[in-house]
Design a protein around this motif. Structure first.
Motif, PDB file in Angstrom:
ATOM      1  N   UNK A   1       1.583  -7.070  -4.129  1.00 61.48           N
ATOM      2  CA  UNK A   1       2.681  -7.996  -4.386  1.00 61.48           C
ATOM      3  C   UNK A   1       2.471  -8.744  -5.692  1.00 61.48           C
ATOM      4  N   UNK A   2       1.255  -9.264  -5.890  1.00 58.26           N
ATOM      5  CA  UNK A   2       0.961 -10.013  -7.111  1.00 58.26           C
ATOM      6  C   UNK A   2       1.086  -9.127  -8.351  1.00 58.26           C
ATOM      7  N   UNK A   3       0.584  -7.889  -8.256  1.00 55.58           N
ATOM      8  CA  UNK A   3       0.682  -6.964  -9.389  1.00 55.58           C
ATOM      9  C   UNK A   3       2.136  -6.656  -9.720  1.00 55.58           C
ATOM     10  N   UNK A   4       2.939  -6.416  -8.692  1.00 60.85           N
ATOM     11  CA  UNK A   4       4.353  -6.096  -8.916  1.00 60.85           C
ATOM     12  C   UNK A   4       5.097  -7.278  -9.522  1.00 60.85           C
ATOM     13  N   UNK A   5       4.836  -8.473  -9.035  1.00 59.64           N
ATOM     14  CA  UNK A   5       5.496  -9.670  -9.582  1.00 59.64           C
ATOM     15  C   UNK A   5       5.173  -9.827 -11.065  1.00 59.64           C
ATOM     16  N   UNK A   6       3.906  -9.682 -11.402  1.00 57.71           N
ATOM     17  CA  UNK A   6       3.492  -9.828 -12.804  1.00 57.71           C
ATOM     18  C   UNK A   6       4.157  -8.785 -13.701  1.00 57.71           C
TER      19      UNK A   6
ATOM     20  N   UNK B   1      -7.869   3.531  -2.952  1.00 59.19           N
ATOM     21  CA  UNK B   1      -6.972   2.665  -3.712  1.00 59.19           C
ATOM     22  C   UNK B   1      -5.623   3.308  -3.971  1.00 59.19           C
ATOM     23  N   UNK B   2      -5.627   4.596  -4.298  1.00 59.11           N
ATOM     24  CA  UNK B   2      -4.359   5.302  -4.525  1.00 59.11           C
ATOM     25  C   UNK B   2      -3.519   5.336  -3.247  1.00 59.11           C
ATOM     26  N   UNK B   3      -4.180   5.553  -2.113  1.00 54.87           N
ATOM     27  CA  UNK B   3      -3.453   5.598  -0.842  1.00 54.87           C
ATOM     28  C   UNK B   3      -2.818   4.246  -0.512  1.00 54.87           C
ATOM     29  N   UNK B   4      -3.483   3.161  -0.908  1.00 57.63           N
ATOM     30  CA  UNK B   4      -2.949   1.827  -0.636  1.00 57.63           C
ATOM     31  C   UNK B   4      -1.909   1.389  -1.665  1.00 57.63           C
ATOM     32  N   UNK B   5      -1.714   2.189  -2.702  1.00 59.32           N
ATOM     33  CA  UNK B   5      -0.834   1.763  -3.793  1.00 59.32           C
ATOM     34  C   UNK B   5       0.590   2.290  -3.675  1.00 59.32           C
TER      35      UNK B   5
ATOM     36  N   UNK C   1       8.685  -6.833  -5.297  1.00 62.06           N
ATOM     37  CA  UNK C   1       7.328  -6.923  -4.744  1.00 62.06           C
ATOM     38  C   UNK C   1       7.346  -6.922  -3.220  1.00 62.06           C
ATOM     39  N   UNK C   2       8.340  -7.579  -2.619  1.00 55.92           N
ATOM     40  CA  UNK C   2       8.442  -7.589  -1.153  1.00 55.92           C
ATOM     41  C   UNK C   2       8.740  -6.195  -0.625  1.00 55.92           C
ATOM     42  N   UNK C   3       9.592  -5.462  -1.333  1.00 56.63           N
ATOM     43  CA  UNK C   3       9.929  -4.103  -0.900  1.00 56.63           C
ATOM     44  C   UNK C   3       8.720  -3.179  -0.966  1.00 56.63           C
ATOM     45  N   UNK C   4       7.825  -3.421  -1.911  1.00 51.16           N
ATOM     46  CA  UNK C   4       6.663  -2.548  -2.095  1.00 51.16           C
ATOM     47  C   UNK C   4       5.445  -2.978  -1.286  1.00 51.16           C
ATOM     48  N   UNK C   5       5.556  -4.074  -0.538  1.00 45.37           N
ATOM     49  CA  UNK C   5       4.407  -4.617   0.187  1.00 45.37           C
ATOM     50  C   UNK C   5       4.177  -3.891   1.510  1.00 45.37           C
ATOM     51  N   UNK C   6       4.060  -2.587   1.467  1.00 45.87           N
ATOM     52  CA  UNK C   6       3.757  -1.765   2.635  1.00 45.87           C
ATOM     53  C   UNK C   6       3.351  -0.379   2.141  1.00 45.87           C
ATOM     54  N   UNK C   7       2.798   0.425   3.026  1.00 44.21           N
ATOM     55  CA  UNK C   7       2.424   1.796   2.675  1.00 44.21           C
ATOM     56  C   UNK C   7       2.935   2.724   3.768  1.00 44.21           C
TER      57      UNK C   7
END
Length: 289
Positions: A215-220, A16-20, A236-242
């Motif tokens: 994305x949903x977490x960042x938007x909220x 989870x941390x790696x995907x965050x 949220x769009x900028x953060x939607x990648x790893x």
């Protein structure tokens, strides 16, 4: 999701941390391509990413002493300090580094740049800028134990206060483009296409966590903090990648036997697919805004 796959709690936590954590290279490139890097929305996204990187520094320090409790190979980390000691030492080192950079840096680095600029040699100026960036990054890692990326970031913060900042930005542009290309080449070399055939549902689950969950977490979070819907969607769009920190954390997790080797393959696949789809996510976010 990791629990449903039969993984341990420790493996799920590392996974989870790696995907965050998003990729610095991809985020900056995406914001620049959209023309929002220097806007308030861009500054919020970059600030968010810097905090993620700082947290990852702590995670990478704490993972070895915690590996035994997370189901990994405790014997490989018995010599490591306890988690409390490791956290205290890390905070102390990072705090000392930040203090040195913000107090001493603005008095030394701009002066050095000015001396180099006085030579009136464009080649010498470029070499000086690169030497400062690499020197601060290496010195910060050697003396304070912080990451190269964090050291280079603070070098940029300090140089931004100098009168030569516009020339520095112009001179570093070719390096930025070259290293961005090398980063994407490196990601491609890590990717194993067979995983798309062998574990397609798991790959889709990873991609959904990155593109939908993050994305949903960042938007909220952004909306709760009182920002506009446009800002929330842009961030949220900028953060939607790893990216790079995900690979480092996953590699350490596999080495400590906390994360299964399949986890690293899934993370690399998720990174490649999310980076590929990130421009489309940005376009969708712009339309929704």
């Amino acid at each position: 999701v990791a629990h449903l796959w039969g993984w341990s709690l420790g493996a799920g936590l590392v996974f989870g941390l790696a995907l965050s954590v998003a990729s610095t290279v991809v985020l900056l490139r995406a914001l620049e391509d959209q023309g929002v890097l220097k806007t308030d929305d861009g500054r919020i996204a970059v600030g968010w990413l810097i905090v993620e990187d700082l947290v990852m520094v702590l995670v990478l320090v704490l993972l070895p002493p915690l590996a035994g409790w997370l189901g990994g190979e405790a014997g490989a980390v018995t010599a490591a300090p306890g988690p409390g000691t490791a956290l205290a030492l890390t905070l102390l080192k990072v705090g000392a580094f930040v203090a040195v950079m913000l107090v001493v840096g603005p008095r030394i680095l701009p002066w050095v740049l000015q001396q180099v600029e006085d030579t009136r040699s464009p080649e010498m100026f470029t070499l000086g800028v690169v030497a400062i960036a690499i020197g601060v990054a290496f010195g910060s890692s050697l003396l304070f134990g912080v990451s190269f990326a964090l050291g280079a970031f603070f070098a940029g913060v300090v140089i931004n206060e100098s009168d030569a900042r516009h020339r520095v930005e112009k001179r570093l542009r070719p390096f930025q483009d070259a290293f961005a290309v090398l980063f994407f080449v490196a990601v491609g070399m890590l990717f194993d296409p067979a995983i798309l055939v062998e574990q397609p549902l798991r790959v889709l689950a990873v991609l959904a966590i990155i593109l939908v969950g993050k994305t949903a977490a960042a938007v909220c979070i952004v909306l709760v903090l009182g920002q506009s819907r446009r800002t929330a969607l842009t961030v949220s769009a900028a953060l939607a990648q790893i990216g790079e920190f995900s690979f480092i954390l996953a590699g350490m997790g596999v080495a400590l036997a906390v994360l299964p080797e399949a986890g690293l393959s899934l993370i690399v696949a998720g990174a490649l697919l999310s980076i590929t789809l990130n421009p489309l996510v940005f376009r969708l976010a712009t339309r929704l805004a």
